[in-house]
Design a protein around this motif. Structure first.
Motif, PDB file in Angstrom:
ATOM      1  N   LEU A 121       1.053  -1.380  -0.206  1.00  0.00           N
ATOM      2  CA  LEU A 121       0.042   0.054  -0.003  1.00  0.00           C
ATOM      3  C   LEU A 121       0.801   1.350  -0.072  1.00  0.00           C
ATOM      4  CD1 LEU A 121      -2.665  -1.043   2.639  1.00  0.00           C
ATOM      5  CD2 LEU A 121      -2.868  -0.850   0.251  1.00  0.00           C
ATOM      6  N   SER A 175      -0.259   3.108   8.619  1.00  0.00           N
ATOM      7  CA  SER A 175      -0.764   4.492   8.204  1.00  0.00           C
ATOM      8  C   SER A 175      -0.171   4.942   6.903  1.00  0.00           C
ATOM      9  CB  SER A 175      -0.388   5.370   9.204  1.00  0.00           C
ATOM     10  OG  SER A 175      -0.450   6.845   9.188  1.00  0.00           O
ATOM     11  N   ARG A 176      -0.981   5.774   6.232  1.00  0.00           N
ATOM     12  CA  ARG A 176      -0.713   6.424   5.055  1.00  0.00           C
ATOM     13  C   ARG A 176       0.463   7.572   5.313  1.00  0.00           C
ATOM     14  NH1 ARG A 176      -5.632   8.716   2.392  1.00  0.00           N
ATOM     15  NH2 ARG A 176      -6.475   6.641   2.901  1.00  0.00           N
ATOM     16  N   TRP A 177       0.240   8.052   6.572  1.00  0.00           N
ATOM     17  CA  TRP A 177       1.115   9.270   7.280  1.00  0.00           C
ATOM     18  C   TRP A 177       2.242   8.856   8.201  1.00  0.00           C
ATOM     19  CZ3 TRP A 177      -4.460  10.156   8.119  1.00  0.00           C
ATOM     20  CH2 TRP A 177      -5.093  10.818   7.286  1.00  0.00           C
ATOM     21  N   TYR A 234       2.535   2.278   2.668  1.00  0.00           N
ATOM     22  CA  TYR A 234       1.996   2.805   4.057  1.00  0.00           C
ATOM     23  C   TYR A 234       3.192   2.819   4.953  1.00  0.00           C
ATOM     24  CZ  TYR A 234      -3.051   3.222   3.244  1.00  0.00           C
ATOM     25  OH  TYR A 234      -4.199   3.740   2.876  1.00  0.00           O
ATOM     26  N   GLN A 235       3.474   3.265   6.132  1.00  0.00           N
ATOM     27  CA  GLN A 235       4.211   3.165   7.262  1.00  0.00           C
ATOM     28  C   GLN A 235       3.592   2.116   8.207  1.00  0.00           C
ATOM     29  OE1 GLN A 235       6.970   5.145   7.981  1.00  0.00           O
ATOM     30  NE2 GLN A 235       6.609   6.044   5.837  1.00  0.00           N
TER      31      GLN A 235
END
Length: 146
Positions: free
Chosen positions: A9, A33-35, A11-12
């Motif tokens: 994805l 998370s995407r952030w 992501y983190q």
């Protein structure tokens, strides 16, 4: 799997696992998370020795730097046996105390997710949603399923 899903994805992620000695099985919690995830920590929950359970439960916390500032996400799994409501009640108390101790002045409301292994009308869920006395004063959560 958390690493693989996060990579797919873009992501983190943070992951914490606990090994059940009797079966050499790794159980764990992950937050994706995407952030950016700035910090993470975890806390063991009551139950493994106090109540004679071998379910090594804990809560994982991540501080995520979202577009409107940092917010905290807590992910947990409570004990799974139906007869262990008393264990889950103590685990909810541990969870809420960990959330309170992790709060900062600039924190957005915390996000709490996971597998609670309890019905909506159980003591443990009622404590979290303020339908009975919460374990930490003024710390209640909205149930997204309602």
């Amino acid at each position: 799997k958390a690493k693989m899903i996060a990579a797919e994805l873009g992501y983190q992620y943070v992951y914490e696992g606990k090994t059940k000695e009797s079966r050499d099985v790794l159980y764990g919690n992950a937050i994706l998370s995407r952030w950016p995830i700035n910090n993470s920590s975890n806390k063991n929950l009551s139950g493994s020795t106090t109540f004679g359970s071998d379910e090594m439960r804990f809560v994982l916390k991540a501080d995520i730097e979202g577009p409107r500032g940092i917010f905290q996400v807590f992910n947990t799994q409570l004990n799974s046996k139906m007869v262990q409501s008393a264990v889950r009640v103590q685990q909810v108390k541990d969870l809420c105390n960990f959330i309170k101790s992790s709060a900062t002045e600039t924190s957005s409301p915390p996000v709490v997710c996971g597998t609670f292994n309890a019905t909506a009308d159980s003591d443990e869920i009622r404590m979290l949603t303020g339908k009975t006395v919460p374990p930490v004063k003024d710390l209640v959560f909205f149930d997204a399923w309602e």
